[in-house]
Design a protein around this motif. Structure first.
Motif, PDB file in Angstrom:
ATOM      1  N   THR A 176      -3.956   4.666  13.732  1.00  0.00           N
ATOM      2  CA  THR A 176      -3.233   4.914  12.483  1.00  0.00           C
ATOM      3  C   THR A 176      -1.860   4.263  12.447  1.00  0.00           C
ATOM      4  O   THR A 176      -1.209   4.265  11.404  1.00  0.00           O
ATOM      5  CB  THR A 176      -3.080   6.424  12.228  1.00  0.00           C
ATOM      6  OG1 THR A 176      -2.412   7.038  13.329  1.00  0.00           O
ATOM      7  CG2 THR A 176      -4.452   7.073  12.023  1.00  0.00           C
ATOM      8  N   CYS A 177      -1.386   3.704  13.584  1.00  0.00           N
ATOM      9  CA  CYS A 177      -0.084   3.034  13.572  1.00  0.00           C
ATOM     10  C   CYS A 177      -0.017   2.057  14.738  1.00  0.00           C
ATOM     11  O   CYS A 177      -0.813   2.122  15.687  1.00  0.00           O
ATOM     12  CB  CYS A 177       1.066   4.037  13.634  1.00  0.00           C
ATOM     13  SG  CYS A 177       1.154   4.983  15.168  1.00  0.00           S
ATOM     14  N   PRO A 198      -3.592   3.046   8.303  1.00  0.00           N
ATOM     15  CA  PRO A 198      -2.726   4.237   8.322  1.00  0.00           C
ATOM     16  C   PRO A 198      -3.381   5.432   7.650  1.00  0.00           C
ATOM     17  O   PRO A 198      -4.457   5.325   7.038  1.00  0.00           O
ATOM     18  CB  PRO A 198      -1.502   3.775   7.520  1.00  0.00           C
ATOM     19  CG  PRO A 198      -2.057   2.762   6.565  1.00  0.00           C
ATOM     20  CD  PRO A 198      -3.138   2.033   7.344  1.00  0.00           C
ATOM     21  N   CYS A 199      -2.733   6.571   7.776  1.00  0.00           N
ATOM     22  CA  CYS A 199      -3.106   7.729   6.970  1.00  0.00           C
ATOM     23  C   CYS A 199      -2.603   7.518   5.542  1.00  0.00           C
ATOM     24  O   CYS A 199      -1.832   6.604   5.272  1.00  0.00           O
ATOM     25  CB  CYS A 199      -2.511   9.008   7.561  1.00  0.00           C
ATOM     26  SG  CYS A 199      -3.100   9.385   9.230  1.00  0.00           S
ATOM     27  N   PHE A 312       1.169  10.120  13.716  1.00  0.00           N
ATOM     28  CA  PHE A 312       1.380   9.346  12.495  1.00  0.00           C
ATOM     29  C   PHE A 312       2.527   9.946  11.698  1.00  0.00           C
ATOM     30  O   PHE A 312       3.548   9.334  11.502  1.00  0.00           O
ATOM     31  CB  PHE A 312       0.105   9.278  11.641  1.00  0.00           C
ATOM     32  CG  PHE A 312       0.337   8.504  10.363  1.00  0.00           C
ATOM     33  CD1 PHE A 312       0.365   7.121  10.378  1.00  0.00           C
ATOM     34  CD2 PHE A 312       0.567   9.163   9.157  1.00  0.00           C
ATOM     35  CE1 PHE A 312       0.620   6.405   9.206  1.00  0.00           C
ATOM     36  CE2 PHE A 312       0.811   8.455   7.991  1.00  0.00           C
ATOM     37  CZ  PHE A 312       0.829   7.069   8.014  1.00  0.00           C
ATOM     38  N   GLY A 333       4.141   7.004  14.233  1.00  0.00           N
ATOM     39  CA  GLY A 333       3.912   6.414  12.925  1.00  0.00           C
ATOM     40  C   GLY A 333       5.161   6.263  12.088  1.00  0.00           C
ATOM     41  O   GLY A 333       5.185   5.453  11.144  1.00  0.00           O
ATOM     42  N   THR A 337       6.128   3.715   8.867  1.00  0.00           N
ATOM     43  CA  THR A 337       6.216   4.201   7.488  1.00  0.00           C
ATOM     44  C   THR A 337       7.631   4.190   6.931  1.00  0.00           C
ATOM     45  O   THR A 337       7.838   3.856   5.758  1.00  0.00           O
ATOM     46  CB  THR A 337       5.648   5.628   7.383  1.00  0.00           C
ATOM     47  OG1 THR A 337       6.358   6.499   8.282  1.00  0.00           O
ATOM     48  CG2 THR A 337       4.170   5.650   7.728  1.00  0.00           C
TER      49      THR A 337
END
Length: 412
Positions: A176-177, A198-199, A312, A333, A337
């Motif tokens: 996810t990252c 990613p989420c 994340f 994460g 982000t």
């Protein structure tokens, strides 16, 4: 221009402890539940045949439930029909895997996507006979948890070895990252077998909510959100508040109502607030319903996300979707982000309370910058973190693994 999607697939999502039907907020109910529920729903919207397999944890649950969105949720009889902490579920996985093997031998899915490491053991066991390709998402890695929690890590001792074996046995790992990719490489998982998707967040639900106009100026509002566990770093926010006399802190997480004060972490945080002379400016809200969360985040000057580690971290992108800037620890994460100096600020997880307070104070003193960061955060979410974008990436991985031969065997 219309978007084309891959041909419909039969998709099995395996999520042993995190049901998409679960009520959020419990000790084992959080981001993974949201991820599985949203991914399943968006895959089904695209015409894929989606079944989620999760463990039966109550005696009265029906064998199968079909959601309004057309997703089938199967309650797998594995272990007691009772709630069991996720770290104690490993002994239930052979039975879970046998159930999947019986189902998939009769009607194999095109791809199985396992969520969390124990789901990976069950999915690989179920997939072995019919040759179903398995995609693994860990959601959290034992190596990271062990590094930060040490002897306090309640995971089974064999977790790290099993996680590494799953990474070698499955067809693809879906990280996810970027930080997770490096962790996986250190575990011996080949980089060419890892994809990063990613989420996501629902930008229609998590959207700016206009607050009613007020004539009386109040304190600047800081909001922190997450499960009420020590690693989430709510204590950092409370200690920083001591140097921010014109600010208040609202903490959302934990049980509802009076049950909140049955939580040891709630008492620990209250004591820290008392010790630092800020108890009158710290409010523990307990559980906040998903319907109320966008208004809570939109009403904040800053959302704080200050965990020791975070695989994340969904809170920053929820806040950014609400056009609220974020101050976050530079871990996991968050490094992907939150763009430092663009959508908020990143601080080292080792930052002193004084440094954290200085970062927050500097932002609170510059309303124009807060507005600019908030706008950039919303734009970033729409460009990268909507569930449509996430589902695009996951579906591409599914299509790719179907064309990739298996390279290894089962996990034992």
């Amino acid at each position: 221009m219309s978007r084309t999607h891959p041909a419909p697939l039969r998709v099995a999502l395996v999520s042993e402890h995190a049901s998409p039907l679960a009520e959020l907020g419990g000790p084992d109910a959080g981001g993974q539940n949201v991820y599985v529920a949203q991914l399943a729903r968006h895959l089904a919207l695209r015409g894929h045949d989606v079944t989620v397999y999760t463990r039966r944890d109550e005696p009265g649950l029906p064998p199968e439930v079909v959601t309004p969105g057309g997703v089938t949720v199967v309650h797998v009889p594995a272990g007691p029909a009772a709630r069991v902490p996720k770290d104690e579920l490993l002994s239930c996985m052979p039975e879970f895997g046998e159930f999947l093997a019986r189902r998939w031998q009769a009607a194999p899915p095109d791809v199985a996507h396992a969520h969390f490491w124990m789901s990976g053991t069950a999915a690989l066991a179920g997939a072995r006979g019919p040759g179903v390709p398995v995609v693994q998402t860990y959601h959290a890695l034992g190596t990271v948890k062990r590094r930060h929690q040490g002897a306090g890590d309640p995971s089974p001792p064999q977790r790290l070895a099993i996680e590494a074996a799953i990474g070698r046995a499955c067809r693809r790992v879906l990280a996810t990252c970027a930080d997770e990719v490096a962790e996986l490489a250190a575990m011996g998982v080949r980089r060419d077998r890892v994809s990063v998707v990613p989420c996501g967040v629902d930008p229609h639900h998590f959207a700016p909510v206009e607050a009613p106009a007020s004539t009386a100026p109040g304190p600047r509002r800081l909001v922190a959100v997450g499960r009420l566990v020590r690693r989430k770093g709510f204590d950092r926010a409370i200690r920083a508040l001591a140097d921010l006399p014109d600010a208040e802190l609202l903490i959302a997480g934990g049980p509802e109502g009076a049950s909140l004060w049955a939580e040891p972490e709630a008492h620990r945080l209250r004591k820290i607030a008392d010790d630092h002379g800020v108890a009158d400016r710290v409010t523990l809200l307990g559980a906040v319903s998903p319907d109320r969360m966008p208004a809570l985040m939109s009403g904040a000057d800053l959302v704080l996300s200050l965990p020791d580690y975070e695989p994340f971290g969904i809170v920053p992108i929820e806040a950014m979707a609400c056009r609220t800037p974020v101050v976050a620890t530079a871990v996991g994460g968050h490094l992907d982000t939150v763009l430092d100096g663009v959508t908020g600020a990143l601080v080292p997880s080792s930052a002193t309370d004084d440094h954290l307070a200085d970062v927050i104070r500097t932002l609170l003193q510059d309303r124009e910058r807060l507005t600019r960061y908030g706008r950039a955060g919303r734009e970033r979410v729409l460009a990268h973190y909507s569930w449509d974008r996430v589902t695009d990436g996951v579906a591409r991985v599914y299509s790719a693994v179907r064309a990739t031969p298996s390279l290894s065997g089962a996990v034992r």
